[in-house]
Design a protein around this motif. Structure first.
Motif, short mmCIF file in Angstrom:
data_model
loop_
_atom_site.label_atom_id
_atom_site.label_comp_id
_atom_site.label_asym_id
_atom_site.label_seq_id
_atom_site.Cartn_x
_atom_site.Cartn_y
_atom_site.Cartn_z
N VAL A 33 0.85 -1.20 0.00
CA VAL A 33 0.00 0.00 0.00
C VAL A 33 0.88 1.25 0.00
CG1 VAL A 33 -1.57 1.37 1.45
CG2 VAL A 33 -2.06 -1.04 1.02
N GLU A 34 1.87 1.27 0.89
CA GLU A 34 2.77 2.42 0.95
C GLU A 34 3.54 2.61 -0.35
OE1 GLU A 34 6.49 4.22 3.57
OE2 GLU A 34 5.28 2.60 4.41
N ALA A 35 4.02 1.52 -0.91
CA ALA A 35 4.75 1.60 -2.18
C ALA A 35 3.85 2.12 -3.30
CB ALA A 35 5.33 0.24 -2.55
N ALA A 36 2.61 1.69 -3.32
CA ALA A 36 1.68 2.10 -4.38
C ALA A 36 1.39 3.60 -4.32
CB ALA A 36 0.38 1.29 -4.29
N TRP A 37 1.13 4.14 -3.12
CA TRP A 37 0.84 5.58 -3.09
C TRP A 37 2.08 6.41 -3.34
CZ3 TRP A 37 3.14 8.81 0.35
CH2 TRP A 37 3.43 8.38 1.63
N LYS A 38 3.23 5.91 -2.91
CA LYS A 38 4.46 6.66 -3.19
C LYS A 38 4.79 6.68 -4.68
CE LYS A 38 6.87 6.40 1.23
NZ LYS A 38 8.05 5.90 1.97
N LEU A 39 4.40 5.62 -5.38
CA LEU A 39 4.61 5.57 -6.84
C LEU A 39 3.49 6.29 -7.60
CD1 LEU A 39 5.76 1.86 -7.24
CD2 LEU A 39 7.13 3.90 -7.76
N GLY A 40 2.42 6.64 -6.90
CA GLY A 40 1.28 7.28 -7.58
C GLY A 40 0.47 6.29 -8.39
N LYS A 41 0.52 5.02 -8.04
CA LYS A 41 -0.24 3.99 -8.74
C LYS A 41 -1.57 3.80 -8.02
CE LYS A 41 3.69 1.78 -10.77
NZ LYS A 41 3.82 0.93 -11.90
N TRP A 42 -2.50 4.68 -8.34
CA TRP A 42 -3.76 4.76 -7.61
C TRP A 42 -4.65 3.54 -7.84
CZ3 TRP A 42 -2.74 8.04 -4.11
CH2 TRP A 42 -1.91 9.13 -4.38
N ASP A 43 -4.58 2.96 -9.03
CA ASP A 43 -5.38 1.76 -9.31
C ASP A 43 -4.90 0.58 -8.46
OD1 ASP A 43 -3.03 1.90 -10.80
OD2 ASP A 43 -3.80 0.65 -12.42
N LEU A 44 -3.58 0.44 -8.35
CA LEU A 44 -3.03 -0.62 -7.49
C LEU A 44 -3.39 -0.36 -6.03
CD1 LEU A 44 0.56 -1.31 -8.87
CD2 LEU A 44 -1.46 -2.77 -9.04
N LEU A 45 -3.27 0.88 -5.61
CA LEU A 45 -3.60 1.24 -4.23
C LEU A 45 -5.03 0.85 -3.91
CD1 LEU A 45 -2.90 2.63 -1.54
CD2 LEU A 45 -3.60 4.79 -2.59
N GLU A 46 -5.93 1.16 -4.81
CA GLU A 46 -7.34 0.81 -4.60
C GLU A 46 -7.52 -0.70 -4.50
OE1 GLU A 46 -11.71 2.22 -6.14
OE2 GLU A 46 -9.99 2.54 -7.46
N ASP A 47 -6.84 -1.45 -5.36
CA ASP A 47 -6.92 -2.92 -5.31
C ASP A 47 -6.40 -3.46 -3.98
OD1 ASP A 47 -7.93 -2.96 -7.87
OD2 ASP A 47 -6.02 -3.53 -8.82
N TYR A 48 -5.25 -2.96 -3.55
CA TYR A 48 -4.64 -3.45 -2.31
C TYR A 48 -5.51 -3.13 -1.09
CZ TYR A 48 -0.47 -3.92 -5.22
OH TYR A 48 0.42 -4.25 -6.20
N LEU A 49 -6.09 -1.93 -1.08
CA LEU A 49 -6.93 -1.55 0.05
C LEU A 49 -8.24 -2.34 0.08
CD1 LEU A 49 -6.40 2.31 0.09
CD2 LEU A 49 -5.55 0.65 1.75
N SER A 50 -8.79 -2.62 -1.09
CA SER A 50 -10.05 -3.36 -1.12
C SER A 50 -9.85 -4.85 -0.84
CB SER A 50 -10.76 -3.17 -2.46
OG SER A 50 -9.99 -3.72 -3.50
N SER A 51 -8.63 -5.34 -1.09
CA SER A 51 -8.37 -6.78 -0.87
C SER A 51 -8.14 -7.12 0.60
CB SER A 51 -7.16 -7.24 -1.69
OG SER A 51 -5.97 -6.74 -1.12
N ASP A 52 -7.90 -6.10 1.42
CA ASP A 52 -7.62 -6.36 2.84
C ASP A 52 -8.28 -5.29 3.68
OD1 ASP A 52 -6.53 -7.26 5.23
OD2 ASP A 52 -4.67 -6.16 4.94
N GLN A 53 -9.43 -5.61 4.22
CA GLN A 53 -10.18 -4.66 5.04
C GLN A 53 -9.74 -4.67 6.50
OE1 GLN A 53 -12.45 -2.60 3.61
NE2 GLN A 53 -12.02 -3.52 1.64
N GLN A 54 -8.89 -5.64 6.89
CA GLN A 54 -8.52 -5.81 8.30
C GLN A 54 -7.40 -4.89 8.75
OE1 GLN A 54 -7.52 -9.91 8.66
NE2 GLN A 54 -9.53 -10.64 8.02
N SER A 55 -6.46 -4.60 7.88
CA SER A 55 -5.28 -3.81 8.28
C SER A 55 -5.67 -2.41 8.70
CB SER A 55 -4.28 -3.73 7.12
OG SER A 55 -3.75 -4.98 6.83
N CYS A 56 -5.06 -1.96 9.77
CA CYS A 56 -5.31 -0.59 10.22
C CYS A 56 -4.00 0.06 10.68
CB CYS A 56 -6.37 -0.56 11.32
SG CYS A 56 -5.95 -1.54 12.76
#
Length: 173
Positions: A33-56
């Motif tokens: 998630v951190e790597a995706a937002w730092k790279l500006g890969k918003w589509d990947l970020l959305e996928d990673y966040l939706s695939s894991d609702q437990q992490s906080c």
């Protein structure tokens, strides 16, 4: 790898591990998630966040905030911002009762600093998109002053600069 700036490698490595060990997703998702937002890969970020609702974790929460800002979802943004601020203030207040308070609590102060800049940038972004202010052509003037007030160390300044880069990628061109 995150510390070395090898962000694409982080995503590749975590995806590789998760292909074999799906049960580790909640522990490893924060890295991609951190790597995706730092790279500006918003589509990947959305996928990673939706695939894991437990992490906080901090990294996941920051990713959620940035994605809400990208989508211009004000309700979700402010709801998450309130929650994340609370999560940062609790350990900061606990650290205030211990020896070595300043150094221990500085990480949380930096995080609150980042949240403040994120909120200001989101507000500006909304005003720009609503047409109430002209498109911003320069950096916010307070950014240099705020950065100057932080500890003069990579550990303090790098997270702030990373969020700023992500925020700049959200602005209309």
């Amino acid at each position: 790898m995150l510390g070395l700036g090898q962000l694409s490698t982080v995503i590749t490595q975590v995806n590789g591990v998760l292909a074999n060990k799906e049960q580790w997703k909640s522990e490893l998702n924060t890295y991609r998630v951190e790597a995706a937002w730092k790279l500006g890969k918003w589509d990947l970020l959305e996928d990673y966040l939706s695939s894991d609702q437990q992490s906080c974790t901090w990294g996941v929460r920051l990713g959620q905030l940035l994605l809400s800002a990208k989508k211009q979802d004000a309700e979700s943004f402010y709801e998450k911002l309130k929650l994340v601020r609370k999560e940062q203030v609790v350990p900061l207040s606990a650290a205030s009762y211990e020896c070595g308070t300043y150094q221990r609590g500085y990480e949380y102060i930096i995080r609150l600093h980042m949240l403040s800049e994120l909120e200001h940038a989101f507000t500006e972004l909304q005003e720009t998109r609503a047409g109430s202010t002209p498109g911003l052509t320069k950096l916010p003037p307070h950014w240099s002053d705020r950065l100057e007030m932080t500890q003069n160390s990579f550990r303090a300044k790098e997270p702030i600069l990373a969020v700023r880069r992500a925020l700049l990628s959200l602005r209309p061109q």
